[in-house]
Design a protein around this motif. Structure first.
Motif, short mmCIF file in Angstrom:
data_model
loop_
_atom_site.label_atom_id
_atom_site.label_comp_id
_atom_site.label_asym_id
_atom_site.label_seq_id
_atom_site.Cartn_x
_atom_site.Cartn_y
_atom_site.Cartn_z
N VAL A 1 0.28 -14.54 5.88
CA VAL A 1 -1.57 -15.50 5.10
C VAL A 1 -0.83 -16.09 4.38
CG1 VAL A 1 -3.84 -15.22 4.84
CG2 VAL A 1 -2.88 -14.51 6.76
N TRP A 2 -0.12 -15.05 3.12
CA TRP A 2 0.09 -15.46 2.00
C TRP A 2 1.11 -16.49 1.64
CZ3 TRP A 2 5.00 -14.39 -1.93
CH2 TRP A 2 3.88 -14.58 -2.19
N VAL A 3 2.14 -15.88 2.80
CA VAL A 3 3.11 -16.85 2.03
C VAL A 3 3.19 -18.41 3.39
CG1 VAL A 3 5.59 -17.57 3.52
CG2 VAL A 3 5.29 -15.32 3.11
N ASN A 4 2.25 -18.54 4.00
CA ASN A 4 1.66 -19.75 4.18
C ASN A 4 0.37 -20.67 3.79
OD1 ASN A 4 2.50 -19.92 6.96
ND2 ASN A 4 1.98 -18.15 7.89
N HIS A 5 -0.16 -19.85 2.83
CA HIS A 5 -0.81 -20.05 1.95
C HIS A 5 -0.23 -20.59 1.39
CE1 HIS A 5 -3.85 -20.33 -1.33
NE2 HIS A 5 -5.06 -19.64 -0.21
N HIS A 6 0.80 -20.49 0.51
CA HIS A 6 1.49 -20.53 -0.67
C HIS A 6 2.49 -21.91 -0.08
CE1 HIS A 6 4.37 -21.14 -3.85
NE2 HIS A 6 5.46 -20.90 -3.07
N ALA A 7 3.22 -22.09 1.38
CA ALA A 7 3.58 -23.59 1.58
C ALA A 7 2.79 -24.31 1.89
CB ALA A 7 4.43 -23.04 3.15
N LEU A 8 1.39 -24.15 2.22
CA LEU A 8 0.35 -25.26 2.34
C LEU A 8 -0.04 -25.35 0.49
CD1 LEU A 8 -2.54 -25.82 3.75
CD2 LEU A 8 -3.74 -24.22 3.10
N PHE A 9 -0.74 -24.81 -0.13
CA PHE A 9 -0.92 -25.49 -1.48
C PHE A 9 0.58 -26.19 -1.73
CE2 PHE A 9 -4.84 -23.22 -0.06
CZ PHE A 9 -5.65 -23.69 -1.64
N TYR B 1 -9.69 -29.82 7.96
CA TYR B 1 -10.10 -30.29 6.44
C TYR B 1 -9.21 -31.05 6.50
CZ TYR B 1 -13.65 -30.98 2.93
OH TYR B 1 -13.60 -31.81 1.73
N LEU B 2 -7.86 -31.17 5.60
CA LEU B 2 -7.02 -31.95 5.54
C LEU B 2 -6.58 -33.09 6.17
CD1 LEU B 2 -4.83 -28.60 3.75
CD2 LEU B 2 -6.43 -30.50 2.52
N TYR B 3 -6.13 -32.74 7.48
CA TYR B 3 -5.94 -34.01 7.73
C TYR B 3 -7.25 -35.02 7.41
CZ TYR B 3 -5.68 -36.99 12.37
OH TYR B 3 -5.23 -38.02 12.88
N ARG B 4 -8.85 -34.88 7.68
CA ARG B 4 -9.64 -35.86 7.73
C ARG B 4 -9.50 -36.49 5.82
NH1 ARG B 4 -12.40 -32.07 10.23
NH2 ARG B 4 -13.69 -31.83 8.35
N HIS B 5 -9.03 -35.05 5.26
CA HIS B 5 -9.04 -35.75 3.62
C HIS B 5 -7.68 -36.32 3.14
CE1 HIS B 5 -12.99 -33.81 4.49
NE2 HIS B 5 -13.06 -34.53 3.27
N PRO B 6 -6.74 -36.57 3.24
CA PRO B 6 -5.57 -36.88 3.39
C PRO B 6 -5.15 -37.31 2.08
CG PRO B 6 -6.21 -39.14 4.49
CD PRO B 6 -7.09 -38.20 4.78
N VAL C 1 3.18 -36.60 1.55
CA VAL C 1 2.49 -35.33 2.99
C VAL C 1 1.42 -36.57 3.73
CG1 VAL C 1 1.65 -33.57 3.56
CG2 VAL C 1 3.25 -33.16 1.33
N THR C 2 1.79 -36.47 4.90
CA THR C 2 0.72 -37.12 6.08
C THR C 2 -0.25 -36.08 6.90
OG1 THR C 2 2.80 -36.82 7.67
CG2 THR C 2 3.44 -39.09 6.24
N ALA C 3 -1.14 -37.13 6.63
CA ALA C 3 -2.26 -35.59 6.96
C ALA C 3 -1.40 -35.32 9.09
CB ALA C 3 -3.30 -37.36 7.00
N ALA C 4 -1.04 -36.60 8.83
CA ALA C 4 -0.50 -35.46 10.53
C ALA C 4 0.33 -34.81 10.93
CB ALA C 4 0.68 -36.35 10.93
N PHE C 5 0.88 -34.11 9.51
CA PHE C 5 1.68 -32.97 9.37
C PHE C 5 0.48 -32.08 9.32
CE2 PHE C 5 1.87 -28.64 6.74
CZ PHE C 5 3.12 -28.49 7.70
N PHE C 6 -0.66 -31.87 9.35
CA PHE C 6 -2.54 -30.97 8.93
C PHE C 6 -2.46 -31.36 10.98
CE2 PHE C 6 -1.52 -31.29 4.83
CZ PHE C 6 -1.74 -30.05 4.20
N LEU D 1 -12.23 -28.22 0.51
CA LEU D 1 -11.63 -27.51 0.79
C LEU D 1 -11.67 -25.96 -0.38
CD1 LEU D 1 -9.21 -27.07 1.26
CD2 LEU D 1 -8.28 -27.82 -0.44
N LEU D 2 -12.95 -25.62 -1.44
CA LEU D 2 -12.65 -24.90 -1.51
C LEU D 2 -13.26 -23.50 -0.76
CD1 LEU D 2 -13.78 -25.59 -4.94
CD2 LEU D 2 -11.69 -24.54 -4.80
N TRP D 3 -14.42 -24.51 -0.01
CA TRP D 3 -15.29 -23.33 1.16
C TRP D 3 -14.43 -23.00 2.18
CZ3 TRP D 3 -19.24 -20.59 -0.05
CH2 TRP D 3 -19.45 -21.09 -1.09
#
Length: 194
Positions: free
Chosen positions: A66-74, A141-146, A153-158, A84-86
């Protein structure tokens, strides 16, 4: 009259807070590893705790992923908004509660009945699926808020990442099904799954 646009914040504060929560959650896992108290029986008592060791390793790896993926996400996000905070808080909620089903699983596998073991596996699977569901919510959420994303980074990634999240929602059923036949094998499966 139109409300003024919301100011977006940089993502570094969210990352730092999230790192702290995940660090605490991963540290809490070790509290279920116990010392032995009977002289002359240290070896056998340590060996008898194997379910606690496996539950610890499974959850440590899971929170680590989760930590590694979270880092990659951000690394793909430039700014955050309230939504996004919620989403992030929901993910942290699921991650921070993981020490509870880990402790239940360690106890049930070491001292519980067959029914206890399956119940603990189900609890762990529910929390794991809930955590994957929070990823699905965040990716959607990120797909809908590019506008929150880096320019490259494209929204299609999400959109495609949502498939991984759906797999994460379904995957915890596997150890539960295995646990119906062999709870120890289910525990080993949980170590391998993250």
């Amino acid at each position: 009259m139109t409300p003024p646009p919301r100011i977006l914040a940089e993502s570094s504060r969210v990352e730092a807070f999230s790192d702290g929560v995940l660090a605490i959650a991963i540290t809490l896992l070790v509290l279920d590893l116990r010392t032995v108290g009977h002289p002359g029986h240290v070896g056998s008592e340590l060996l008898a705790q194997w379910p606690a060791y496996l539950a610890y390793v499974a959850s440590f790896i899971y929170i680590g992923v989760v930590w590694v993926n979270h880092h990659a996400l951000f690394t793909r996000i430039t700014s955050v908004n309230t939504g996004l905070l919620w989403c992030n808080l929901a993910l942290l909620l699921a991650a921070s509660v993981l020490p509870f089903p880990t402790a239940e699983l360690a106890f049930a596998m070491g001292h519980g009945t067959r029914s206890d073991k399956v119940s603990a596996l189900v609890l762990y699977a529910v929390i794991s699926s809930a955590m994957a569901a929070t990823w699905l919510i965040m990716f959607s959420y990120l797909y809908r808020h590019p506008g929150l994303l880096r320019e490259d980074v494209t929204a299609a990634f999400f959109r495609s990442e949502r498939l991984r999240a759906v797999a994460g929602i379904i995957a915890p059923v596997v150890p539960v099904l295995i646990g119906l036949a062999s709870p120890p094998l289910a525990l080993l499966t949980m170590v391998a799954m993250p």
